[in-house]
Design a protein around this motif. Structure first.
Motif, PDB file in Angstrom:
ATOM      1  N   GLY A 152      -3.394   8.261   5.883  1.00 45.65           N
ATOM      2  CA  GLY A 152      -2.795   9.578   6.136  1.00 45.65           C
ATOM      3  C   GLY A 152      -3.354  10.193   7.408  1.00 45.65           C
ATOM      4  O   GLY A 152      -2.618  10.802   8.196  1.00 45.65           O
ATOM      5  N   ILE A 153      -4.649  10.018   7.619  1.00 47.80           N
ATOM      6  CA  ILE A 153      -5.288  10.512   8.850  1.00 47.80           C
ATOM      7  C   ILE A 153      -4.715   9.776  10.058  1.00 47.80           C
ATOM      8  O   ILE A 153      -4.398  10.392  11.078  1.00 47.80           O
ATOM      9  CB  ILE A 153      -6.825  10.340   8.788  1.00 47.80           C
ATOM     10  N   HIS A 187      -4.521   4.534   1.002  1.00 48.27           N
ATOM     11  CA  HIS A 187      -5.848   5.102   1.187  1.00 48.27           C
ATOM     12  C   HIS A 187      -5.729   6.368   2.036  1.00 48.27           C
ATOM     13  O   HIS A 187      -4.877   6.451   2.926  1.00 48.27           O
ATOM     14  CB  HIS A 187      -6.749   4.058   1.871  1.00 48.27           C
ATOM     15  N   TRP A 188      -6.588   7.339   1.816  1.00 43.90           N
ATOM     16  CA  TRP A 188      -6.532   8.610   2.542  1.00 43.90           C
ATOM     17  C   TRP A 188      -6.642   8.415   4.051  1.00 43.90           C
ATOM     18  O   TRP A 188      -6.089   9.180   4.834  1.00 43.90           O
ATOM     19  CB  TRP A 188      -7.610   9.578   2.039  1.00 43.90           C
ATOM     20  N   SER A 189      -7.343   7.374   4.467  1.00 46.54           N
ATOM     21  CA  SER A 189      -7.520   7.135   5.900  1.00 46.54           C
ATOM     22  C   SER A 189      -6.191   6.817   6.590  1.00 46.54           C
ATOM     23  O   SER A 189      -6.016   7.108   7.775  1.00 46.54           O
ATOM     24  CB  SER A 189      -8.519   6.004   6.133  1.00 46.54           C
ATOM     25  N   GLN A 205      -4.391   5.030 -11.281  1.00 44.37           N
ATOM     26  CA  GLN A 205      -5.415   5.781 -10.534  1.00 44.37           C
ATOM     27  C   GLN A 205      -6.149   6.757 -11.433  1.00 44.37           C
ATOM     28  O   GLN A 205      -7.370   6.889 -11.357  1.00 44.37           O
ATOM     29  CB  GLN A 205      -4.780   6.568  -9.384  1.00 44.37           C
ATOM     30  N   ASN A 251       0.819  -1.212   0.000  1.00 47.43           N
ATOM     31  CA  ASN A 251       0.000   0.000   0.000  1.00 47.43           C
ATOM     32  C   ASN A 251       0.854   1.265   0.000  1.00 47.43           C
ATOM     33  O   ASN A 251       0.337   2.344   0.258  1.00 47.43           O
ATOM     34  CB  ASN A 251      -0.923   0.018   1.233  1.00 47.43           C
TER      35      ASN A 251
END
Length: 179
Positions: free
Chosen positions: A46-47, A42-44, A118, A37
């Motif tokens: 990064g959070i 995935h953006w999550s 993407q 990955n």
């Protein structure tokens, strides 16, 4: 002679928690790499990485405050947060070097291929020339000479924001300290 607890210096806290955050960041990135990955997380994730940074910086403030009579100035908080962020970023730079120079020497090409995939999925109406143009614009961002300085600057920027907000919340001035 009675030994008193000596207050912990900001430098000690920065080193300890910067090392902790740096190691956590490397572990996080190794997990991303092992689970494949790392090119397009995935953006999550990064959070999650941001929350981890906030928690470690706040814990650094707490440790400093507890060791210094419950007092923390805003300036000390900013200094500690920036120090933790810089040390963690420098440790993280080691991961980037290992990733791009040892594990994936063709990292730039892999990252650009992942971006192309993407873009095709997200924008199926884009022409090949539009995709190629976007890819050529993104290429410098995949080179180590760009990635490391930008990562350090971003770490310091977010470290400052976290430190400012956290420091404003956690600050407690010593009324007996010299001005």
């Amino acid at each position: 002679m009675i030994l008193e607890d000596k207050p912990t210096s900001a430098k000690d806290v920065m080193l300890k928690f910067g090392l902790v955050l740096g190691i956590l960041a490397i572990l996080f990135n190794v997990i991303l790499y092992v689970t494949d990955n790392y090119l397009a997380p995935h953006w999550s994730l990064g959070i999650l990485n941001f929350v981890m940074t906030v928690v470690v910086i706040i814990l650094a403030f707490k440790a400093f405050k507890e060791s210094n009579g419950g007092f923390l100035k805003l300036g000390q908080a900013i200094k500690i947060g920036l120090g933790v962020s810089l040390i963690a970023a420098l440790i993280g730079a080691l991961w980037v070097l290992i990733l791009t120079q040892v594990l994936e020497p063709n990292y730039s090409e892999l990252a650009l291929d992942a971006l192309r995939t993407q873009m095709i999925e997200m924008y199926p109406d884009m022409t090949d020339s539009q995709i190629d143009q976007t890819i050529s614009f993104q290429e410098p961002f995949t080179k180590i000479g760009f990635m490391i300085p930008i990562a350090i600057m971003l770490s310091l920027f977010f470290g400052f924001i976290i430190s400012l907000i956290g420091g404003l919340i956690m600050k407690k001035e010593n009324p007996y300290a010299d001005a």
